[in-house]
Design an enzyme around this catalytic site. Structure first.
Site, PDB file in Angstrom:
ATOM      1  CE  LYS A  60      -3.462  -2.835   0.111  1.00 11.52           C
ATOM      2  NZ  LYS A  60      -4.209  -3.385   1.223  1.00 11.52           N
TER       3      LYS A  60
HETATM    4  C1  LIG Z   1      -5.181  -4.552   1.654  1.00 14.84           C
HETATM    5  C2  LIG Z   1      -6.666  -4.432   1.739  1.00 14.84           C
HETATM    6  C3  LIG Z   1      -7.388  -4.807   2.878  1.00 14.84           C
HETATM    7  C4  LIG Z   1      -6.758  -5.521   4.022  1.00 14.84           C
HETATM    8  O1  LIG Z   1      -5.692  -4.819   4.566  1.00 14.84           O
HETATM    9  P1  LIG Z   1      -4.736  -5.543   5.628  1.00 14.84           P
HETATM   10  O2  LIG Z   1      -4.030  -4.379   6.269  1.00 14.84           O
HETATM   11  O3  LIG Z   1      -3.808  -6.421   4.840  1.00 14.84           O
HETATM   12  O4  LIG Z   1      -5.566  -6.304   6.584  1.00 14.84           O
HETATM   13  C5  LIG Z   1      -8.748  -4.567   2.909  1.00 14.84           C
HETATM   14  N1  LIG Z   1      -9.387  -4.010   1.862  1.00 14.84           N
HETATM   15  C6  LIG Z   1      -8.724  -3.656   0.741  1.00 14.84           C
HETATM   16  C7  LIG Z   1      -9.486  -3.013  -0.370  1.00 14.84           C
HETATM   17  C8  LIG Z   1      -7.357  -3.879   0.630  1.00 14.84           C
HETATM   18  O5  LIG Z   1      -6.707  -3.559  -0.487  1.00 14.84           O
END
Ligand SMILES: *Cc1c(COP(=O)(O)O)cnc(C)c1O
Length: 393
Positions: free
Chosen positions: A189
């Site tokens: 991210k």
């Molecule tokens: C990455 C992601 C999540 C989950 O995030 P984590 O921090 O890995 O639990 C949830 N929703 C979306 C749209 C994502 O891209």
């Protein structure tokens, strides 16, 4: 051959120093760095409260609980998302349903939402909570979603996992329109803490509820305890509700604080590369990412992902072939997302193929190509050249 990933973290010397300082500070978790990261994140996103969590999935879980997801309630989200956007409702015992996407923005369609709400209203099956997802970092059209929430009485929770640093209506996303927003700090991210997440809200009572749920439901605040008389002693605490251990450590928070200082630089680099892709790919048989959710909203994507769609046509290879060729050329592309309702787990819960056709049609052509702040122009030129070759049938 050096592999070019579709996404990767950017860690530098200042990040290492920040983590090292905390490691020798005496506080590895529940110390002063967690609240400092929360305050800095809230300030950057122009929101009153930020509650850090161990990952965005945990954040979605406790936000759903705090916003009323429960047995007998229904939660709607986008089929074009990671499974966590839907699973969070099931953790709370609620039912899940989906609202199809807009093929241009690839976000939850406001017109599909409007139509589905009108029907649910007639049938007495309105949702308690709707979770739009800022797919790829492009903000959903939040203003009409807020109006619909007020009209039909549901809560609005943004899955802003892709959206750190994105803005809508000239303001950072993060709860000006929604009741709460959840961000992810997974390494793919925008900023990272390894694992980690943040829930933001303007509502102080909701923030307090999230803090309790994040840490076992335990409180030491006198007004929150059932005991009237004097406490047993200075050690006394009460479990006020059933909570979890979803805390972010001080080690992770130090990394998050350090990463946050670089958010603007990351965003500038991502935006420049995205605009460069727009130019370099313009003449290829591809559908490129949209710019804004509507002509009026002043929105800026965080550019978490750059997703192209392969447009079928004479002389054009299909998506699976293009994907395979790029992989063989050392470009670790990805596909976001397999529509959630098509997962076998959700099919077993009664969803059908063909039920959300825009999400399914989008999925059939989609490829996420490399985009991260340290991608060089030479690497990007290589991706473009390989993509051009790969598209030939
Ligand atoms: C990455 C992601 C999540 C989950 O995030 P984590 O921090 O890995 O639990 C949830 N929703 C979306 C749209 C994502 O891209």
């Amino acid at each position: 051959m050096q592999i070019i990933p579709y996404a990767t973290q950017s860690i530098d010397e200042t990040d290492l120093q920040a983590v090292q300082e905390v490691l020798t500070s005496g506080w590895l978790t529940q110390g002063p760095t967690g609240p400092r990261f929360e305050e800095a994140f809230a300030e950057r996103h122009a929101v009153a409260h930020a509650v850090s969590v161990s990952n965005a999935t945990a954040g979605l879980h406790i936000a759903c609980l705090a916003l009323g997801a429960a047995p007998g309630k229904v939660v709607w989200t986008s089929p074009n998302s990671f499974v966590a956007s839907a699973n969070c409702a099931l953790y709370c015992g609620a039912e899940v349903d989906f609202v199809d996407i807009d093929p241009v923005t690839r976000n939850m369609s406001v017109s599909a939402l409007t139509a589905k709400l009108a029907q649910a209203d007639r049938e007495g099956s309105l949702p308690a909570l709707v979770i739009p997802v800022h797919f790829s970092g492009l903000p959903c059209d939040l203003a009409p979603m807020r109006s619909l929430a007020d009209r039909y009485g549901f809560k609005l929770l943004e899955d802003a996992s892709h959206g750190v640093g994105a803005s809508y209506d000239g303001q950072p996303i993060g709860s000006r329109y929604a009741d709460a927003s959840v961000f992810s700090f997974h390494p793919v991210k925008i900023i990272t803490t390894g694992e980690g997440g943040m829930v933001t809200t303007q509502d102080a009572a909701l923030a307090r509820r999230l803090q309790l749920l994040r840490s076992h439901g335990i409180t030491r605040t006198p007004g929150e305890m059932a005991l009237d008389g004097p406490p047993h002693g200075p050690w006394y605490y009460e479990q006020a509700t059933l909570g979890f251990n979803y805390r972010l450590t001080d080690i992770q928070s130090a990394l998050g604080l350090s990463q946050l200082q670089k958010l603007d630089a990351f965003h500038t680099a991502r935006e420049r590369l995205a605009e460069r892709y727009d130019r370099l790919l313009a003449s290829l048989p591809l559908k490129l990412p949209a710019r804004a959710p509507s002509a009026t909203a002043n929105a800026r994507s965080s550019w978490h992902l750059y997703v192209v769609e392969v447009l079928p046509g004479a002389g054009v290879a299909d998506r699976d072939t293009v994907f395979q060729r790029l992989y063989e050329a050392g470009i670790a592309v990805n596909v976001h997302y397999i529509p959630i309702h098509t997962q076998p787990f959700y099919q077993a819960r009664g969803f059908r193929l063909g039920q959300f056709p825009a999400a399914e049609a989008y999925y059939a052509g989609a490829i996420s190509i490399p985009l991260f702040p340290t991608l060089t122009d030479a690497q990007q030129d290589y991706v473009v050249a390989e993509l051009k070759k790969a598209l030939r049938a």
